[in-house]
Design an enzyme around this catalytic site. Structure first.
Site, PDB file in Angstrom:
ATOM      1  N   THR A  40      11.421  55.671 107.417  1.00  0.00           N
ATOM      2  CA  THR A  40      12.185  54.831 106.480  1.00  0.00           C
ATOM      3  C   THR A  40      11.496  53.482 106.285  1.00  0.00           C
ATOM      4  O   THR A  40      11.425  52.958 105.167  1.00  0.00           O
ATOM      5  CB  THR A  40      13.619  54.608 107.020  1.00  0.00           C
ATOM      6  OG1 THR A  40      14.214  55.880 107.216  1.00  0.00           O
ATOM      7  CG2 THR A  40      14.461  53.787 106.061  1.00  0.00           C
ATOM      8  N   HIS A  43       8.732  53.955 103.938  1.00  0.00           N
ATOM      9  CA  HIS A  43       9.217  53.980 102.545  1.00  0.00           C
ATOM     10  C   HIS A  43       9.436  52.549 102.030  1.00  0.00           C
ATOM     11  O   HIS A  43       9.098  52.233 100.886  1.00  0.00           O
ATOM     12  CB  HIS A  43      10.539  54.750 102.435  1.00  0.00           C
ATOM     13  CG  HIS A  43      10.375  56.239 102.555  1.00  0.00           C
ATOM     14  ND1 HIS A  43       9.755  56.993 101.599  1.00  0.00           N
ATOM     15  CD2 HIS A  43      10.749  57.106 103.530  1.00  0.00           C
ATOM     16  CE1 HIS A  43       9.757  58.269 101.968  1.00  0.00           C
ATOM     17  NE2 HIS A  43      10.351  58.358 103.149  1.00  0.00           N
ATOM     18  N   HIS A  63      14.999  49.415 112.518  1.00  0.00           N
ATOM     19  CA  HIS A  63      16.285  49.778 113.136  1.00  0.00           C
ATOM     20  C   HIS A  63      16.137  50.517 114.462  1.00  0.00           C
ATOM     21  O   HIS A  63      17.126  50.781 115.117  1.00  0.00           O
ATOM     22  CB  HIS A  63      17.120  50.621 112.159  1.00  0.00           C
ATOM     23  CG  HIS A  63      16.392  51.837 111.680  1.00  0.00           C
ATOM     24  ND1 HIS A  63      15.512  51.794 110.623  1.00  0.00           N
ATOM     25  CD2 HIS A  63      16.364  53.104 112.137  1.00  0.00           C
ATOM     26  CE1 HIS A  63      14.985  52.993 110.445  1.00  0.00           C
ATOM     27  NE2 HIS A  63      15.474  53.801 111.356  1.00  0.00           N
ATOM     28  N   GLU A  64      14.891  50.843 114.851  1.00  0.00           N
ATOM     29  CA  GLU A  64      14.701  51.523 116.139  1.00  0.00           C
ATOM     30  C   GLU A  64      14.284  50.464 117.153  1.00  0.00           C
ATOM     31  O   GLU A  64      13.226  49.856 116.997  1.00  0.00           O
ATOM     32  CB  GLU A  64      13.584  52.566 116.024  1.00  0.00           C
ATOM     33  CG  GLU A  64      13.822  53.600 114.936  1.00  0.00           C
ATOM     34  CD  GLU A  64      12.640  54.564 114.789  1.00  0.00           C
ATOM     35  OE1 GLU A  64      11.613  54.389 115.488  1.00  0.00           O
ATOM     36  OE2 GLU A  64      12.755  55.478 113.965  1.00  0.00           O
ATOM     37  N   CYS A  96      37.900  54.599 106.928  1.00  0.00           N
ATOM     38  CA  CYS A  96      38.039  55.779 106.055  1.00  0.00           C
ATOM     39  C   CYS A  96      38.622  56.938 106.863  1.00  0.00           C
ATOM     40  O   CYS A  96      38.774  56.862 108.082  1.00  0.00           O
ATOM     41  CB  CYS A  96      36.685  56.161 105.441  1.00  0.00           C
ATOM     42  SG  CYS A  96      35.492  56.844 106.600  1.00  0.00           S
ATOM     43  N   ARG A 200      -0.998  66.406 113.975  1.00  0.00           N
ATOM     44  CA  ARG A 200       0.391  66.547 114.407  1.00  0.00           C
ATOM     45  C   ARG A 200       0.644  67.899 115.077  1.00  0.00           C
ATOM     46  O   ARG A 200       1.451  67.997 116.001  1.00  0.00           O
ATOM     47  CB  ARG A 200       1.312  66.320 113.223  1.00  0.00           C
ATOM     48  CG  ARG A 200       1.260  64.839 112.869  1.00  0.00           C
ATOM     49  CD  ARG A 200       2.218  64.414 111.851  1.00  0.00           C
ATOM     50  NE  ARG A 200       2.497  62.989 112.012  1.00  0.00           N
ATOM     51  CZ  ARG A 200       3.319  62.316 111.234  1.00  0.00           C
ATOM     52  NH1 ARG A 200       3.965  62.928 110.263  1.00  0.00           N
ATOM     53  NH2 ARG A 200       3.535  61.036 111.444  1.00  0.00           N
ATOM     54  N   LEU A 262      17.439  68.287 108.212  1.00  0.00           N
ATOM     55  CA  LEU A 262      17.338  66.831 108.352  1.00  0.00           C
ATOM     56  C   LEU A 262      16.375  66.245 107.332  1.00  0.00           C
ATOM     57  O   LEU A 262      16.563  65.127 106.845  1.00  0.00           O
ATOM     58  CB  LEU A 262      16.845  66.483 109.766  1.00  0.00           C
ATOM     59  CG  LEU A 262      16.769  64.990 110.064  1.00  0.00           C
ATOM     60  CD1 LEU A 262      18.106  64.510 110.602  1.00  0.00           C
ATOM     61  CD2 LEU A 262      15.661  64.657 111.044  1.00  0.00           C
ATOM     62  N   ILE A 286      22.219  67.313 107.856  1.00  0.00           N
ATOM     63  CA  ILE A 286      22.383  66.411 109.007  1.00  0.00           C
ATOM     64  C   ILE A 286      21.967  65.005 108.597  1.00  0.00           C
ATOM     65  O   ILE A 286      20.874  64.808 108.047  1.00  0.00           O
ATOM     66  CB  ILE A 286      21.472  66.831 110.191  1.00  0.00           C
ATOM     67  CG1 ILE A 286      21.716  68.291 110.589  1.00  0.00           C
ATOM     68  CG2 ILE A 286      21.661  65.882 111.365  1.00  0.00           C
ATOM     69  CD1 ILE A 286      22.990  68.547 111.316  1.00  0.00           C
TER      70      ILE A 286
HETATM   71  P1  NAD Z   1       7.352  62.737 108.763  1.00  0.00           P
HETATM   72  O1  NAD Z   1       7.167  62.501 107.315  1.00  0.00           O
HETATM   73  O2  NAD Z   1       6.550  61.945 109.740  1.00  0.00           O
HETATM   74  O3  NAD Z   1       7.127  64.295 109.087  1.00  0.00           O
HETATM   75  C1  NAD Z   1       7.204  65.303 108.137  1.00  0.00           C
HETATM   76  C2  NAD Z   1       6.102  66.289 108.455  1.00  0.00           C
HETATM   77  O4  NAD Z   1       6.207  67.398 107.564  1.00  0.00           O
HETATM   78  C3  NAD Z   1       4.691  65.698 108.295  1.00  0.00           C
HETATM   79  O5  NAD Z   1       3.966  65.797 109.514  1.00  0.00           O
HETATM   80  C4  NAD Z   1       4.097  66.550 107.181  1.00  0.00           C
HETATM   81  O6  NAD Z   1       2.700  66.755 107.334  1.00  0.00           O
HETATM   82  C5  NAD Z   1       4.894  67.841 107.330  1.00  0.00           C
HETATM   83  N1  NAD Z   1       4.798  68.744 106.186  1.00  0.00           N
HETATM   84  C6  NAD Z   1       4.471  68.477 104.899  1.00  0.00           C
HETATM   85  N2  NAD Z   1       4.398  69.611 104.181  1.00  0.00           N
HETATM   86  C7  NAD Z   1       4.706  70.622 105.014  1.00  0.00           C
HETATM   87  C8  NAD Z   1       4.818  72.029 104.862  1.00  0.00           C
HETATM   88  N3  NAD Z   1       4.594  72.640 103.683  1.00  0.00           N
HETATM   89  N4  NAD Z   1       5.153  72.778 105.939  1.00  0.00           N
HETATM   90  C9  NAD Z   1       5.386  72.192 107.142  1.00  0.00           C
HETATM   91  N5  NAD Z   1       5.290  70.848 107.334  1.00  0.00           N
HETATM   92  C10 NAD Z   1       4.964  70.085 106.297  1.00  0.00           C
HETATM   93  O7  NAD Z   1       8.893  62.529 109.040  1.00  0.00           O
HETATM   94  P2  NAD Z   1       9.776  62.308 110.386  1.00  0.00           P
HETATM   95  O8  NAD Z   1       9.894  60.859 110.646  1.00  0.00           O
HETATM   96  O9  NAD Z   1       9.327  63.212 111.476  1.00  0.00           O
HETATM   97  O10 NAD Z   1      11.165  62.793 109.797  1.00  0.00           O
HETATM   98  C11 NAD Z   1      11.332  64.154 109.427  1.00  0.00           C
HETATM   99  C12 NAD Z   1      12.121  64.301 108.140  1.00  0.00           C
HETATM  100  O11 NAD Z   1      13.467  63.876 108.356  1.00  0.00           O
HETATM  101  C13 NAD Z   1      11.617  63.440 106.948  1.00  0.00           C
HETATM  102  O12 NAD Z   1      11.821  64.169 105.760  1.00  0.00           O
HETATM  103  C14 NAD Z   1      12.541  62.239 106.985  1.00  0.00           C
HETATM  104  O13 NAD Z   1      12.662  61.630 105.712  1.00  0.00           O
HETATM  105  C15 NAD Z   1      13.830  62.878 107.410  1.00  0.00           C
HETATM  106  N6  NAD Z   1      14.803  62.017 108.091  1.00  0.00           N
HETATM  107  C16 NAD Z   1      16.113  62.291 107.857  1.00  0.00           C
HETATM  108  C17 NAD Z   1      17.088  61.582 108.515  1.00  0.00           C
HETATM  109  C18 NAD Z   1      18.519  61.937 108.295  1.00  0.00           C
HETATM  110  O14 NAD Z   1      19.394  61.249 108.835  1.00  0.00           O
HETATM  111  N7  NAD Z   1      18.789  62.981 107.527  1.00  0.00           N
HETATM  112  C19 NAD Z   1      16.740  60.562 109.429  1.00  0.00           C
HETATM  113  C20 NAD Z   1      15.381  60.334 109.670  1.00  0.00           C
HETATM  114  C21 NAD Z   1      14.415  61.060 109.000  1.00  0.00           C
HETATM  115 ZN    ZN Z   2      34.207  55.001 107.481  1.00  0.00          ZN
END
Ligand code: NAD
Ligand code: ZN
Length: 342
Positions: A40, A43, A63-64, A96, A200, A262, A286
């Site tokens: 994040t 981004h 935030h971490e 809420c 990775r 996620l 999630i």
């Molecule tokens: P990250 O971007 O570091 O990891 C994503 C990984 O997916 C990368 O290593 C990338 O190379 C890989 N990838 C790309 N294309 C691929 C494919 N075709 N097949 C397999 N892997 C592929 O992200 P992160 O920090 O480890 O977080 C994981 C995901 O969760 C991200 O999408 C992030 O935005 C999301 N996220 C969601 C929440 C939530 O609350 N829902 C919170 C934190 C992060």
């Molecule tokens: Zn609330």
């Protein structure tokens, strides 16, 4: 105090002097010791479309973290000056329907630390006491500083029972790798993780996955065959946000398979819904962490031997944040930790 600030509507972050935060009667003031750089934050650094529409500038980001309480508000009874704490990055409304029912992770009006309110890439952070997690003694401070993303991994990984099950994780980013360690700890049989980034995939090998698969050269159906799996994966954890990874997951699940999702896709994402219907798949979104069952589970799993330290690949003083962000943006890193005590 020193802080990393999104100062203007542009790519980058700036190390700046900003006023120390003040606390209200229900808040605590924390001297930040260590912080993790999250996707994040990248981004926000990159100032992509999501960041531009979400982040008001100027904003202290991050935030971490782990730190030490240095001041408490007059209503605060459960924390003491000197407590070592991290913080839940989602500040909920408390009023809420879901909040009132104790399902705070489902709050309809969540605000993000370092997103909608001042964050943790700073010497001091003010947080409501309801967002503070007091660490058990003995938790490694580096690990404590990444409880927030570990919580994403744990919330997702424990969404469905994994004991004895075959688990597919798409995306070996820091969160996917931590999730692999968690399902391994929780007794999964085969843990298969995919990515397209060799750095990775190598890192994922270090938490004891069954197979780290480069999907550019290897098919999941072949991996299943090699492992003697005949019916598909029981549980899927989508952690890439990548459409082809998600489609591949759906095609490789067993009938009745469960998917916890996620990864955040960039936009709309088409799938073959016939596979979902005829194979009777469950897909669960999630967001964040359960307050505070996920935090409890993180603590007890670490106390019972969960080791996520291999995912931490870089440690540096906050003054070298630029190098930290450049490394994160290269993709050749796991978690990067900034030290704020230097
Ligand atoms: P990250 O971007 O570091 O990891 C994503 C990984 O997916 C990368 O290593 C990338 O190379 C890989 N990838 C790309 N294309 C691929 C494919 N075709 N097949 C397999 N892997 C592929 O992200 P992160 O920090 O480890 O977080 C994981 C995901 O969760 C991200 O999408 C992030 O935005 C999301 N996220 C969601 C929440 C939530 O609350 N829902 C919170 C934190 C992060
Ligand atoms: Zn609330």
């Amino acid at each position: 105090m020193k802080a990393l600030v999104k100062q203007q509507s542009d790519v980058g972050l700036w190390l700046a002097d900003v006023p120390e935060p003040t606390i209200g009667i229900n808040d605590v003031l924390i001297r930040v010791h260590k912080t993790g750089i999250c996707g994040t934050d990248v981004h926000i650094y990159n100032w992509d479309a999501w960041a531009q529409k979400t982040i008001p500038v100027p904003m202290v980001v991050g935030h971490e973290f782990v730190g030490e309480i240095v001041e408490i508000g007059s209503n605060v009874n459960d924390f003491r000056v000197g407590d070592i704490v991290s913080g839940e990055g989602h500040v909920v409304c408390g009023r809420c329907r879901n909040c009132m029912a104790g399902r705070r992770h489902l709050c309809k009006a969540t605000k993000g630390v370092g997103v909608n309110r001042p964050g943790a890439f700073a010497e001091y952070l003010s947080l409501p006491m309801t967002n503070v997690w007091h660490h058990a003694p003995g938790v490694d401070p580096d690990v404590a500083s990444i409880f927030d993303p570990l919580g994403n991994a744990v919330h997702t990984a424990l969404s469905f029972p994994v004991l004895g099950e075959d688990v597919l994780i798409t995306g070996a980013g820091p969160i996917g790798i931590m999730a692999a360690a968690v399902v391994r700890h929780a007794g999964a049989r085969n843990v298969v993780i995919t990515d397209v980034n060799p750095y990775r995939l190598d890192l994922a090998e270090r938490v004891g996955v069954t197979r780290a698969v480069d999907v550019r050269s290897t098919k999941l159906t072949d991996v299943q065959q090699e492992l003697g799996m005949t019916e598909g994966f029981d549980v899927g954890l989508e952690m890439s946000g990548n459409p082809s990874a998600f489609r591949d997951m759906i095609s490789n699940m067993c009938h009745g398979g469960k998917i916890a999702m996620l990864g955040i896709p960039e936009g709309e994402m088409a799938i073959d819904w016939n596979e979902v219907v005829f194979n009777m798949l469950t897909i669960k979104g999630i967001y964040g962490r359960e307050m505070y069952e996920t935090w409890y589970k993180m603590t007890v799993m670490i106390q019972s031997g969960l080791d996520i330290t291999p995912v931490i690949t870089h440690r540096m003083p906050y003054t070298e944040f630029q190098q930290g962000f450049d490394t994160m943006r290269s993709g050749n890193s796991g978690k990067i930790i900034l030290d704020w005590t230097v």
